[in-house]
Scaffold this motif. Structure first.
Motif, PDB file in Angstrom:
ATOM      1  N   ALA A 135      -6.137  -3.915   6.129  1.00 34.52           N
ATOM      2  CA  ALA A 135      -5.917  -2.751   5.631  1.00 34.52           C
ATOM      3  C   ALA A 135      -4.408  -2.618   5.170  1.00 34.52           C
ATOM      4  CB  ALA A 135      -5.562  -1.529   7.069  1.00 34.52           C
ATOM      5  N   ARG A 136      -3.184  -3.327   5.813  1.00 33.93           N
ATOM      6  CA  ARG A 136      -1.949  -3.647   5.325  1.00 33.93           C
ATOM      7  C   ARG A 136      -2.012  -4.376   4.186  1.00 33.93           C
ATOM      8  NH1 ARG A 136       2.695  -2.909   9.863  1.00 33.93           N
ATOM      9  NH2 ARG A 136       3.627  -2.664   7.858  1.00 33.93           N
ATOM     10  N   LEU A 137      -2.686  -5.271   4.181  1.00 34.48           N
ATOM     11  CA  LEU A 137      -2.853  -6.152   3.159  1.00 34.48           C
ATOM     12  C   LEU A 137      -3.207  -5.633   1.764  1.00 34.48           C
ATOM     13  CD1 LEU A 137      -2.289  -9.171   2.067  1.00 34.48           C
ATOM     14  CD2 LEU A 137      -4.683  -9.511   2.633  1.00 34.48           C
ATOM     15  N   LEU A 138      -4.032  -4.609   1.699  1.00 39.80           N
ATOM     16  CA  LEU A 138      -4.665  -4.100   0.589  1.00 39.80           C
ATOM     17  C   LEU A 138      -3.756  -2.904   0.222  1.00 39.80           C
ATOM     18  CD1 LEU A 138      -8.569  -3.424   1.683  1.00 39.80           C
ATOM     19  CD2 LEU A 138      -7.489  -5.184  -0.340  1.00 39.80           C
ATOM     20  N   ALA A 139      -2.849  -2.278   1.240  1.00 39.36           N
ATOM     21  CA  ALA A 139      -2.086  -1.197   0.954  1.00 39.36           C
ATOM     22  C   ALA A 139      -0.689  -1.606   0.526  1.00 39.36           C
ATOM     23  CB  ALA A 139      -1.840  -0.482   2.490  1.00 39.36           C
ATOM     24  N   GLU A 140      -0.271  -2.861   1.073  1.00 39.18           N
ATOM     25  CA  GLU A 140       0.911  -3.286   0.652  1.00 39.18           C
ATOM     26  C   GLU A 140       1.288  -4.607   0.128  1.00 39.18           C
ATOM     27  OE1 GLU A 140       2.861  -3.300   4.434  1.00 39.18           O
ATOM     28  OE2 GLU A 140       2.191  -1.297   5.017  1.00 39.18           O
ATOM     29  N   GLY A 141       0.009  -5.341   0.063  1.00 37.73           N
ATOM     30  CA  GLY A 141      -0.007  -6.711  -0.579  1.00 37.73           C
ATOM     31  C   GLY A 141       0.521  -7.606   0.528  1.00 37.73           C
ATOM     32  N   PRO A 142       0.774  -8.984   0.203  1.00 36.92           N
ATOM     33  CA  PRO A 142       1.072 -10.026   1.383  1.00 36.92           C
ATOM     34  C   PRO A 142       2.609  -9.723   1.701  1.00 36.92           C
ATOM     35  CG  PRO A 142      -0.192 -10.987  -0.491  1.00 36.92           C
ATOM     36  CD  PRO A 142       0.128  -9.558  -0.788  1.00 36.92           C
ATOM     37  N   SER A 143       2.551  -9.812   3.287  1.00 40.73           N
ATOM     38  CA  SER A 143       3.997  -9.479   3.719  1.00 40.73           C
ATOM     39  C   SER A 143       3.916 -10.193   5.145  1.00 40.73           C
ATOM     40  CB  SER A 143       4.489  -8.024   3.614  1.00 40.73           C
ATOM     41  OG  SER A 143       3.466  -7.117   4.519  1.00 40.73           O
TER      42      SER A 143
END
Length: 371
Positions: A135-143
């Motif tokens: 969910a975070r990967l799709l919303a924010e990209g790799p981090s």
């Protein structure tokens, strides 16, 4: 309405507390008495870790209960290995306390036995390296915030021990994710152009089952990075009876089973049955017997006795008797209903029936067959 995370379960209420929880007082007493050199990142010295595993009495009178009944040299080699840059592989047949020893080593050395990878045929590489919160990967990209570290990555970053159970059950390509971790002591994260470097105190304890040879054998490159310690089955019947008695008492306490007299005679008979069927000969060496397909390990003997105590407490007269353990013995022996049934019937008629003082166990086992 905002949901709140449930509070952690107190150790006193947990069905099975972690080793560092259930033996916290012993670990604290050892730490207070331990004045020997400790490797970087270790909570105790190698001497104190060994005393915790083998059991001792401290100068102040604190009793340290044995966690592993076996040769001290085996424990010393395992502990010494973890103080080097070699990982530790505990190898043995089922029921030789590989997982038990692994957990207690991690509790004593790192104060935390929970960084665990459970090996199965479905274990993915993410369990050893890292995964992503999609969910975070799709919303924010790799981090880093979107990354989900594995127990191995967490152990590396914190300088603790990671445990890998049933290593040979893990697919070979996933096993090999450990090679860089063990050789370079780094875990690359190419998506973030970074790496996690192992801090002092990091190492890995893996376990593997002798019966799984040929399933997913370790590559030579990976095997070279482990020091293998073979855990034998208990050498004597007295050792095995001691192990079963101690573990049954611990399990009975944690499960809050009603108190039942220890039934040492029944424990010894169960251990004798299992050892004879395992070895293929009676304890006096006079009679050859067939061995069943199962392992009949010490762990299974513990299970049979614990189940028997529950039967005696809730449905019997409060004393462990042959009728309380007969079904458990048969269930442990007869894993294959065709071949093992023949083995069990032959052993029952040629050994149990003819042995002095075992007529009550023979009757109980025959009665179990009729039910």
């Amino acid at each position: 309405m905002t949901a709140t995370a449930p509070a952690p379960t107190p150790a006193a209420e947990a069905l099975r507390p972690h080793a560092e929880q259930s033996h916290a007082a012993e670990l604290a007493a050892l730490a207070a008495a331990d004045d020997r050199p400790r490797p970087p990142g270790w909570k105790l010295s190698p001497w104190a870790v060994t005393e915790y595993i083998q059991g001792t009495t401290l100068p102040d009178g604190t009793e340290i209960t044995p966690k592993y009944i076996g040769a001290r040299s085996v424990v010393e080699v395992a502990v010494a290995t973890l103080a080097t840059d070699r990982a530790l592989l505990l190898l043995g047949v089922p029921g030789t306390a590989k997982t038990w020893l692994s957990e207690h080593l991690a509790a004593a050395i790192s104060g935390d036995s929970t960084l665990l990878v459970q090996g199965t045929a479905g274990t993915a590489e993410e369990a050893i390296r890292y995964g992503w919160n999609y969910a975070r990967l799709l919303a924010e990209g790799p981090s880093e915030a979107a990354m989900v570290p594995s127990p191995v990555m967490t152990a590396m970053a914190d300088g603790r021990l990671a445990r890998v159970e049933e290593l040979t059950r893990i697919p070979s390509d996933v096993q090999d994710a450990l090679i860089t971790v063990l050789s370079e002591k780094t875990l690359p994260v190419p998506e973030l152009a970074m790496e996690v470097q192992a801090q002092r105190g990091f190492n890995i304890i893996a376990t593997a089952n002798d019966r799984d040879r040929g399933v997913n054998d370790l590559s030579s490159a990976l095997r070279r990075r482990f020091n293998t310690v073979v855990l034998p089955v208990p050498q004597t019947a007295d050792d095995e009876v001691d192990i079963v008695t101690r573990r049954v008492a611990q399990l009975g306490s944690s499960l809050e089973l009603p108190e039942v007299p220890t039934g040492l005679a029944e424990i010894r008979r169960i251990v004798t049955v299992f050892r004879e069927l395992r070895s293929g000969t009676t304890e006096d060496g006079r009679t050859k017997v067939k061995s069943p397909s199962g392992t009949l390990s010490t762990a299974e003997a513990i299970s049979v006795v614990t189940n028997g105590i529950a039967l005696a407490a809730y449905f019997g007269d409060g004393t462990l008797r042959p009728f309380d353990v007969a079904a458990g013995i048969r269930g442990a022996v007869v894993q294959d209903p065709v071949s093992d049934e023949v083995v069990w019937r032959e052993y029952l008629e040629t050994v149990v029936r003819e042995r002095d003082g075992w007529d009550d166990l023979y009757r109980a086992c025959r009665e179990t067959e009729r039910r």
